[in-house]
Design a protein around this motif. Sequence first.
Motif, PDB file in Angstrom:
ATOM      1  N   GLU A 109      49.217  40.960  49.716  1.00 20.14           N
ATOM      2  CA  GLU A 109      48.401  40.657  48.542  1.00 20.14           C
ATOM      3  C   GLU A 109      47.573  39.225  48.539  1.00 20.14           C
ATOM      4  OE1 GLU A 109      51.633  41.541  48.526  1.00 20.14           O
ATOM      5  OE2 GLU A 109      52.027  43.685  47.222  1.00 20.14           O
ATOM      6  N   TRP A 110      48.628  38.464  48.577  1.00 21.57           N
ATOM      7  CA  TRP A 110      48.227  36.753  48.621  1.00 21.57           C
ATOM      8  C   TRP A 110      47.192  36.765  49.826  1.00 21.57           C
ATOM      9  CZ3 TRP A 110      46.957  33.394  45.378  1.00 21.57           C
ATOM     10  CH2 TRP A 110      47.058  31.975  45.885  1.00 21.57           C
ATOM     11  N   GLU A 111      47.404  37.384  51.151  1.00 19.37           N
ATOM     12  CA  GLU A 111      46.505  36.957  51.893  1.00 19.37           C
ATOM     13  C   GLU A 111      45.186  37.527  51.782  1.00 19.37           C
ATOM     14  OE1 GLU A 111      45.456  38.019  56.807  1.00 19.37           O
ATOM     15  OE2 GLU A 111      47.606  38.049  56.172  1.00 19.37           O
ATOM     16  N   MET A 112      44.956  38.898  51.522  1.00 19.21           N
ATOM     17  CA  MET A 112      43.632  39.701  51.320  1.00 19.21           C
ATOM     18  C   MET A 112      42.969  39.034  50.183  1.00 19.21           C
ATOM     19  SD  MET A 112      43.938  41.606  53.768  1.00 19.21           S
ATOM     20  CE  MET A 112      42.279  42.167  53.662  1.00 19.21           C
ATOM     21  N   PHE A 113      43.674  38.681  49.055  1.00 25.12           N
ATOM     22  CA  PHE A 113      43.000  38.160  47.932  1.00 25.12           C
ATOM     23  C   PHE A 113      42.567  36.754  48.457  1.00 25.12           C
ATOM     24  CE2 PHE A 113      42.917  35.169  44.025  1.00 25.12           C
ATOM     25  CZ  PHE A 113      42.290  36.001  43.599  1.00 25.12           C
ATOM     26  N   ASN A 114      42.813  36.078  49.321  1.00 25.12           N
ATOM     27  CA  ASN A 114      42.327  34.808  49.788  1.00 25.12           C
ATOM     28  C   ASN A 114      41.420  34.966  50.627  1.00 25.12           C
ATOM     29  OD1 ASN A 114      43.553  32.008  48.636  1.00 25.12           O
ATOM     30  ND2 ASN A 114      45.414  33.415  48.777  1.00 25.12           N
TER      31      ASN A 114
ATOM     32  N   PRO B 184      47.152  46.689  49.906  1.00 19.91           N
ATOM     33  CA  PRO B 184      47.975  46.863  48.785  1.00 19.91           C
ATOM     34  C   PRO B 184      46.992  47.202  47.610  1.00 19.91           C
ATOM     35  CG  PRO B 184      48.733  44.850  49.828  1.00 19.91           C
ATOM     36  CD  PRO B 184      47.433  45.347  50.484  1.00 19.91           C
ATOM     37  N   SER B 185      47.652  48.298  46.703  1.00 20.83           N
ATOM     38  CA  SER B 185      46.631  48.722  45.672  1.00 20.83           C
ATOM     39  C   SER B 185      46.218  47.610  44.563  1.00 20.83           C
ATOM     40  CB  SER B 185      47.287  49.669  44.684  1.00 20.83           C
ATOM     41  OG  SER B 185      48.542  49.201  44.337  1.00 20.83           O
ATOM     42  N   SER B 186      47.260  46.456  44.462  1.00 17.97           N
ATOM     43  CA  SER B 186      46.904  45.238  43.609  1.00 17.97           C
ATOM     44  C   SER B 186      45.847  44.482  43.913  1.00 17.97           C
ATOM     45  CB  SER B 186      48.133  44.527  43.219  1.00 17.97           C
ATOM     46  OG  SER B 186      48.568  43.899  44.756  1.00 17.97           O
TER      47      SER B 186
ATOM     48  N   TRP C  71      41.371  43.884  42.733  1.00 24.32           N
ATOM     49  CA  TRP C  71      41.545  42.321  42.898  1.00 24.32           C
ATOM     50  C   TRP C  71      40.986  41.510  42.002  1.00 24.32           C
ATOM     51  CZ3 TRP C  71      37.035  39.356  43.486  1.00 24.32           C
ATOM     52  CH2 TRP C  71      35.633  39.964  43.392  1.00 24.32           C
ATOM     53  N   ARG C  72      39.831  42.020  41.269  1.00 30.67           N
ATOM     54  CA  ARG C  72      39.444  40.966  40.036  1.00 30.67           C
ATOM     55  C   ARG C  72      40.295  40.680  39.101  1.00 30.67           C
ATOM     56  NH1 ARG C  72      35.516  45.147  41.234  1.00 30.67           N
ATOM     57  NH2 ARG C  72      33.494  44.336  41.841  1.00 30.67           N
ATOM     58  N   SER C  73      41.530  41.642  38.930  1.00 32.45           N
ATOM     59  CA  SER C  73      42.472  41.199  37.825  1.00 32.45           C
ATOM     60  C   SER C  73      43.713  40.469  38.617  1.00 32.45           C
ATOM     61  CB  SER C  73      42.743  42.569  37.130  1.00 32.45           C
ATOM     62  OG  SER C  73      41.808  42.978  36.608  1.00 32.45           O
ATOM     63  N   TYR C  74      43.622  40.362  39.852  1.00 33.89           N
ATOM     64  CA  TYR C  74      44.887  39.934  40.276  1.00 33.89           C
ATOM     65  C   TYR C  74      44.823  38.423  39.997  1.00 33.89           C
ATOM     66  CZ  TYR C  74      47.934  38.420  44.471  1.00 33.89           C
ATOM     67  OH  TYR C  74      49.036  38.013  45.251  1.00 33.89           O
ATOM     68  N   SER C  75      46.119  37.916  39.556  1.00 31.15           N
ATOM     69  CA  SER C  75      46.185  36.522  39.147  1.00 31.15           C
ATOM     70  C   SER C  75      47.229  35.705  39.763  1.00 31.15           C
ATOM     71  CB  SER C  75      46.151  36.402  37.565  1.00 31.15           C
ATOM     72  OG  SER C  75      47.401  36.971  37.183  1.00 31.15           O
TER      73      SER C  75
END
Length: 764
Positions: free
Chosen positions: A187-192, A222-224, A230-234
């Motif tokens: 999650e953290w890698e893909m968000f970045n 990941p679905s999150s 991803w816009r709501s991932y914080s």
Amino acid sequence: MLITITQAAIPIAGAADPVIEAMVNLMPDYSSGRRLHDLYVNKVVSALPGNYSQLFGTGPAFRSVFFPDWRADPLMALVGDAGLDDGWWRGFSVAVLCQAIADMGSNIRGQMLTDKINGDVASFNATLRTRSARCYAQVLAATFDPLISLLRQVNRSTAKQQFHDSLLSNVLNRQLWYQAGKWTSPEWEMFNQYAKYIALGATDAEVDALIVELVAAGLPVPSSVGSGAWRSYSEELRDKPDVDVNDIRTACSQAVKTSTWLPSYGGAPPSQMPNGNCFEFTANRQPGSPYRRPPGGSCFTGDTEVLDATGSPVALAQVVAGDEILTRDGTGTVGYVAQPLREQRRLYRLAGGGPVFTATHPFLNGTSTVGPASAPSVLAVEPQTLAWGVPTLSENGIGTLTAGSTVLSRQPGPGGSVVPVTVAAVEEAPVRPEDSHLYDLRLTTTSGARQEFWVGGGTTFYLVSAEYPVLDEAGAAATTVVALMEGLLGSNGPEGAGWPEWVIDVVNQFGPGVFHNAMMEALAVTPSFGAPSPPDSIYNRIDRLYRGLDSASKETAAVVASLFDGLLASIGQWLSSLVALGWRTSVLLGGDVLAVTVFDIALTPANPLPADAPVQLGVEIAGRAGADDTHLWDRRGRENTRFHHYFDQIVHLDLAGGEVPTELRFALRVQEAAIPSLFASVPGAGGDSTHRLQSAVLHDAAGAVVGEIRFDSRRLGRDRAALELADSGLWTGASADAYANALGVAMVEPILWRLREFRSGSNR
């Protein structure tokens, strides 16, 4: 065959640009998330709206008052990517400042709607977290040095496509990581990766399209952090997920705590307004007004019924002094019918009908109120506001009246049995034109200490308590209140011509300035010893006051209710201890000894302290090279309960030297506990010689608010401190009663004078 894979840099397939390869493999830490949080704090402060009214002089902006050192963050423009308008940020700013006011404002805290404030702050933060992805990407590109270095080496217009292609080319490698359990933070890698893509110029739609392509290529995204989600991932805000009072406490503490000067309209010296900036910020038509409720009695509408002595329903509007009504244990005599104005207070009712009441009216708790795990004795929609306005009711706890609460009910008629019932819901009731005045009962002093009676309608009536101090628990301080009310009513008003309704406006706007200043003046001129004994028993004097109001008009009754409510809300929290410790000095202050008198701690039902265990309090002054601290135990006796512990003890702290103390700290622990259970801190306490009445919010180890500690501070010389302690041995119950009566008498003229002085200010 098991493939062993280490999570090293991924070689980019094909003839990839090494800078792009490094960018794909770059994994940011949380420093940019912390920087984003700081940027949000700066934006919240910048958005604080409003100005001081011209009544108080120059009308400065509230931002300059509460945050005089604020400077715009150089990254401020990046906040625009959150897509939140100026009105939204203004609302967030107001809520956070009001949270700080409720946290640090000793004289206004009880009027602040803490639950509403905290709920709104949480809602604003939840919204902001769902809007932070693009802001984070821009802050990452502007503050994370490894990414800044790489961005300087590429042409962003072409690098965006290269970055996109490189991610797709390496889906297989990530699949192998995933299968081997080595892709530990997808999650953290893909968000970045999305953040870096945005930094290269990608739109939200292009990010979503990339995610669709990655999933189609077989990447287990990941679905999150999937398309849209991803816009709501914080997670970037993990270290500091909320903007709240903790971010602004230091910056605004001085402005919150300070007393301002109210101008004199008749040429006399001006008066001080405790927490004056806070009262101005939350005054009518000012930004913080939705988060404060001025003092006002807990009451019912006139059509709400009570049960008379025969068990028959009677509308409150028809009840008069001398009527007999049913109480919990028998019958009681109505001594006085209070009729305050409703003003802006909301009305409520229990689901299914019954009484219509204000948010502070106390209902008797139907759950067990005895034993070491006892429940609070009464329930109210706004328990904190009730506790502040009627301190004695908090001695045995005040819980929240809500769905699932248990209350006591009975049917009308003689000999009805009392039945505990569960509240299905508490609903807001519509306000009607006839509800301009509300009603509450005061029973004669021979009708039972707790003043409990039945209210309702139809076939169901509930046991309630009047919003009135419990005399057996108020102690000698009740004599002060009675002496004061006798003097005020005997004066026939501030101008000797009755009690006009403008007095209510003055009390609502300047109540602390009226009553607090009058009390401080009375403390300075009332000798500890030598006052004459009170002229009669407290019970006879109260009943005589009631009889004197028998023929009062509805308008006069409303003013009297306002005076009483404003008085208790302004000084009731401290009055009992000030009288009990009347041997102390309030004059000739100044010196190297900081005398901190700890009065008591009032606790919420959720507090973690055992009911019967002695409590040790540590008091420490911080900000000096040699910190001075001491410990004391709570005063054992019947007064201590699971919800309330008395101390009424002085701690002397040495302040000799040039260093100015920066903070007063309290830590409570139960007997034999290794670590403290509760904590409180007060910035700036003890920095001057002024006699200050203060309170501080108590937090548990997890940071939750579980009560408050009340105290005052004075600066004394060493000889005077020693003489004061010697006087304490001469103090008796008779001394306290005489002193309490004299104190109330001494407050009358200062209050009347201030009512006259502030009259013109109430018309703004």
